[in-house]
Design a protein around this motif. Structure first.
Motif, PDB file in Angstrom:
ATOM      1  N   GLY A 106       0.803  -1.229   0.000  1.00  0.00           N
ATOM      2  CA  GLY A 106       0.000   0.000   0.000  1.00  0.00           C
ATOM      3  C   GLY A 106       0.830   1.270   0.000  1.00  0.00           C
ATOM      4  O   GLY A 106       0.434   2.276  -0.573  1.00  0.00           O
ATOM      5  N   LEU A 107       1.976   1.237   0.663  1.00  0.00           N
ATOM      6  CA  LEU A 107       2.800   2.438   0.799  1.00  0.00           C
ATOM      7  C   LEU A 107       4.084   2.368  -0.019  1.00  0.00           C
ATOM      8  O   LEU A 107       5.068   3.024   0.301  1.00  0.00           O
ATOM      9  CB  LEU A 107       3.135   2.667   2.272  1.00  0.00           C
ATOM     10  N   GLN A 108       4.063   1.583  -1.080  1.00  0.00           N
ATOM     11  CA  GLN A 108       5.254   1.384  -1.898  1.00  0.00           C
ATOM     12  C   GLN A 108       5.779   2.698  -2.462  1.00  0.00           C
ATOM     13  O   GLN A 108       6.982   2.952  -2.460  1.00  0.00           O
ATOM     14  CB  GLN A 108       4.926   0.411  -3.022  1.00  0.00           C
ATOM     15  N   ASN A 109       4.891   3.554  -2.913  1.00  0.00           N
ATOM     16  CA  ASN A 109       5.294   4.842  -3.484  1.00  0.00           C
ATOM     17  C   ASN A 109       5.923   5.744  -2.420  1.00  0.00           C
ATOM     18  O   ASN A 109       6.929   6.415  -2.682  1.00  0.00           O
ATOM     19  CB  ASN A 109       4.079   5.523  -4.134  1.00  0.00           C
ATOM     20  N   ILE A 110       5.356   5.746  -1.223  1.00  0.00           N
ATOM     21  CA  ILE A 110       5.896   6.579  -0.144  1.00  0.00           C
ATOM     22  C   ILE A 110       7.276   6.091   0.264  1.00  0.00           C
ATOM     23  O   ILE A 110       8.197   6.884   0.457  1.00  0.00           O
ATOM     24  CB  ILE A 110       4.926   6.596   1.050  1.00  0.00           C
ATOM     25  N   PHE A 111       7.445   4.763   0.388  1.00  0.00           N
ATOM     26  CA  PHE A 111       8.761   4.222   0.729  1.00  0.00           C
ATOM     27  C   PHE A 111       9.782   4.527  -0.359  1.00  0.00           C
ATOM     28  O   PHE A 111      10.950   4.774  -0.077  1.00  0.00           O
ATOM     29  CB  PHE A 111       8.683   2.722   0.998  1.00  0.00           C
ATOM     30  N   SER A 112       9.326   4.495  -1.601  1.00  0.00           N
ATOM     31  CA  SER A 112      10.213   4.824  -2.711  1.00  0.00           C
ATOM     32  C   SER A 112      10.678   6.274  -2.616  1.00  0.00           C
ATOM     33  O   SER A 112      11.868   6.570  -2.787  1.00  0.00           O
ATOM     34  CB  SER A 112       9.490   4.587  -4.038  1.00  0.00           C
ATOM     35  N   ASN A 113       9.756   7.176  -2.318  1.00  0.00           N
ATOM     36  CA  ASN A 113      10.121   8.585  -2.154  1.00  0.00           C
ATOM     37  C   ASN A 113      11.034   8.788  -0.952  1.00  0.00           C
ATOM     38  O   ASN A 113      11.963   9.595  -0.992  1.00  0.00           O
ATOM     39  CB  ASN A 113       8.867   9.451  -2.003  1.00  0.00           C
ATOM     40  N   PHE A 114      10.781   8.054   0.129  1.00  0.00           N
ATOM     41  CA  PHE A 114      11.611   8.150   1.329  1.00  0.00           C
ATOM     42  C   PHE A 114      13.038   7.705   1.015  1.00  0.00           C
ATOM     43  O   PHE A 114      14.002   8.377   1.375  1.00  0.00           O
ATOM     44  CB  PHE A 114      10.996   7.295   2.442  1.00  0.00           C
ATOM     45  N   ALA A 115      13.172   6.574   0.328  1.00  0.00           N
ATOM     46  CA  ALA A 115      14.500   6.074  -0.037  1.00  0.00           C
ATOM     47  C   ALA A 115      15.195   7.045  -0.989  1.00  0.00           C
ATOM     48  O   ALA A 115      16.399   7.308  -0.860  1.00  0.00           O
ATOM     49  CB  ALA A 115      14.386   4.692  -0.665  1.00  0.00           C
ATOM     50  N   SER A 116      14.456   7.598  -1.934  1.00  0.00           N
ATOM     51  CA  SER A 116      15.041   8.569  -2.865  1.00  0.00           C
ATOM     52  C   SER A 116      15.516   9.808  -2.119  1.00  0.00           C
ATOM     53  O   SER A 116      16.584  10.359  -2.420  1.00  0.00           O
ATOM     54  CB  SER A 116      14.013   8.978  -3.923  1.00  0.00           C
ATOM     55  N   GLY A 117      14.738  10.253  -1.146  1.00  0.00           N
ATOM     56  CA  GLY A 117      15.136  11.411  -0.349  1.00  0.00           C
ATOM     57  C   GLY A 117      16.403  11.148   0.446  1.00  0.00           C
ATOM     58  O   GLY A 117      17.287  12.002   0.531  1.00  0.00           O
ATOM     59  N   LEU A 118      16.500   9.948   1.011  1.00  0.00           N
ATOM     60  CA  LEU A 118      17.723   9.597   1.742  1.00  0.00           C
ATOM     61  C   LEU A 118      18.930   9.558   0.807  1.00  0.00           C
ATOM     62  O   LEU A 118      20.013  10.030   1.160  1.00  0.00           O
ATOM     63  CB  LEU A 118      17.560   8.245   2.432  1.00  0.00           C
ATOM     64  N   ILE A 119      18.742   9.020  -0.379  1.00  0.00           N
ATOM     65  CA  ILE A 119      19.845   8.960  -1.345  1.00  0.00           C
ATOM     66  C   ILE A 119      20.279  10.364  -1.734  1.00  0.00           C
ATOM     67  O   ILE A 119      21.474  10.663  -1.790  1.00  0.00           O
ATOM     68  CB  ILE A 119      19.431   8.131  -2.578  1.00  0.00           C
ATOM     69  N   LEU A 120      19.317  11.238  -2.003  1.00  0.00           N
ATOM     70  CA  LEU A 120      19.663  12.624  -2.361  1.00  0.00           C
ATOM     71  C   LEU A 120      20.410  13.322  -1.225  1.00  0.00           C
ATOM     72  O   LEU A 120      21.364  14.064  -1.459  1.00  0.00           O
ATOM     73  CB  LEU A 120      18.406  13.422  -2.709  1.00  0.00           C
TER      74      LEU A 120
END
Length: 162
Positions: A106-120
């Motif tokens: 359900g929260l796959q998109n949010i986790f993806s954004n969270f991981a992308s934010g950490l990478i940035l």
């Protein structure tokens, strides 16, 4: 003197709920106090870590590390608080697995954004003040805020994009 003993006895007497669950009012107060201390400690740790690391590292990296420490501290602290109050965490493992799978889908998109934010934040490829273009022929502007969940870009027209 007798009233204090009666009040104390009420705080220590378990209240029965359906399903064989009994909760003492004193246990609820203890839970609230422990959660307040946990939140206070997590905020103090985040602030202190960011201040200490900002002296030696890039502020964005210090921010990312302090945020990760904050979330790890909260998660471990919540488990310790529950264990201290007598909650059997092994019985919650199956429920946690089922909920985890459901939340993962359900929260796959949010986790993806969270991981992308950490990478940035950790790679420091984008910094506050940089001028970027979001997509080809898309919006462009200055990076105003760089966070774990989103990056705020302000265009020349004073329009904010997240």
């Amino acid at each position: 003197m007798m009233q204090l003993q009666e009040i104390w006895a009420w705080f220590r007497s378990p209240i029965q709920f359906p399903g064989g669950i009994s909760i003492e009012p004193l246990g609820v107060i203890e839970l609230i106090l422990l959660l307040v201390l946990l939140l206070w400690g997590a905020r103090w740790l985040r602030r202190s870590t960011r201040i200490l690391l900002s002296r030696r590292l890039d502020p964005a990296l210090a921010y990312a590390i302090s945020r990760i420490g904050y979330y790890v501290f909260l998660a471990l602290g919540a488990l310790i608080v529950l264990q201290t109050l007598g909650v059997n965490l092994s019985s919650l493992s199956i429920l946690g697995g089922v909920v985890g799978v459901g939340l993962g889908f359900g929260l796959q998109n949010i986790f993806s954004n969270f991981a992308s934010g950490l990478i940035l934040l950790m790679e420091r490829s984008i910094k506050v003040g940089d001028y970027i273009q979001i997509k080809e022929n898309g919006p462009h502007g200055e990076v105003v805020h760089l966070g774990v969940r989103y990056t705020q870009v302000r265009s020349n027209d004073n329009v904010d994009y997240l």
